[in-house]
Design an enzyme around this catalytic site. Sequence first.
Site, mmCIF file in Angstrom:
data_model
loop_
_atom_site.group_PDB
_atom_site.id
_atom_site.type_symbol
_atom_site.label_atom_id
_atom_site.label_comp_id
_atom_site.label_asym_id
_atom_site.label_seq_id
_atom_site.Cartn_x
_atom_site.Cartn_y
_atom_site.Cartn_z
ATOM 1 N N GLU A 122 0.194 -0.024 6.918
ATOM 2 C CA GLU A 122 0.964 -0.619 5.825
ATOM 3 C C GLU A 122 1.560 -1.968 6.242
ATOM 4 O OE1 GLU A 122 0.711 0.169 2.774
ATOM 5 O OE2 GLU A 122 2.615 1.109 2.273
ATOM 6 N N THR A 171 1.969 -6.977 -2.586
ATOM 7 C CA THR A 171 3.245 -6.495 -2.032
ATOM 8 C C THR A 171 3.917 -7.576 -1.184
ATOM 9 O OG1 THR A 171 2.417 -4.248 -2.006
ATOM 10 C CG2 THR A 171 4.302 -4.695 -0.593
#
Length: 298
Positions: A122, A171
């Site tokens: 991530e 993101t």
Amino acid sequence: MDHIKVKAPATSANLGAGFDVFGMALQMPYDVIELVPHDSIEIEVDGVGGERIPTDPTKNTAGITASELGCTAKITVHKGIMPYSGLGSSAASAAGAAFGLNKLFDLGLSDNELIRAAVKGEEVVSGAAHADNVAPSLLGGFTIVHGEGVIRLDPPAIGIVAVLPDIFVETRVARSLLPQKVPLEDLVFNIGNASSLIIGMVTGNLELIGRSMQDRIIAPVRAKLIPGYDEVRESALRAGAAGVTISGSGPAMIAVCELGRRGQIADAMVDAFERNGIKSESFVTQPGGGAEIMGEHE
Ligand code: HSE
């Protein structure tokens, strides 16, 4: 074992005031990840938005997770979760890979160790280490990330509507907009709501969960990236939603409601995006379980 197939669910992070802390596993959509031992890490991706995902193992969340765990495998990711959606797409691939590799190679790792490996993936993709999607995708239910690890709660059987507008929000970009300093009164408001949201989850109080999803710090900034945000939110509330906010870093929006009202709320949100010239896709779902084995053979 020489082959394992794992299902890893979409997740909705933040739930308003719980930025980088709260996450919820959704019953659908989900990714399917197939793992076969191999002499190097090799990645293949197909399914929704698969063409947007790098297959270089050093840039792919599942590949980075495998490398963190010291495992070499051929990993095929069948995407059911659109990348860059705000529905935990990259985290699901990482969590599914961690879960599957632990079983495939009989690593015997704890949940926290698997979460740490998946978070590395991530981090590379979003530019920041946060476990609020990885944890629920691995463990299922509602999760709270804190200093020592992760707490998992069984959420009540509430309805969830996630609506994904056809726009692109990375993101990394959605995080770069966030304020580094916040007014004290906004912090107090958010801490109050984060606390009451947990009580809503524990006591099964849908109205309290919904009201507690109001966030004065993150959503107001990110809403500017979502055309029609206010109208979509108000339409969902008018159609009976108990609370509405941005799912993760967006652009998906999430509403919580009674199970029987999901259809009308999904229609209201899609119509509101349409009035703003944006096509969208709705997912009528509910809280779900974490990563699980779909198939394996020796
Ligand atoms: N908590 C994260 C964010 C979730 O809002 O940036 C996105 O992956």
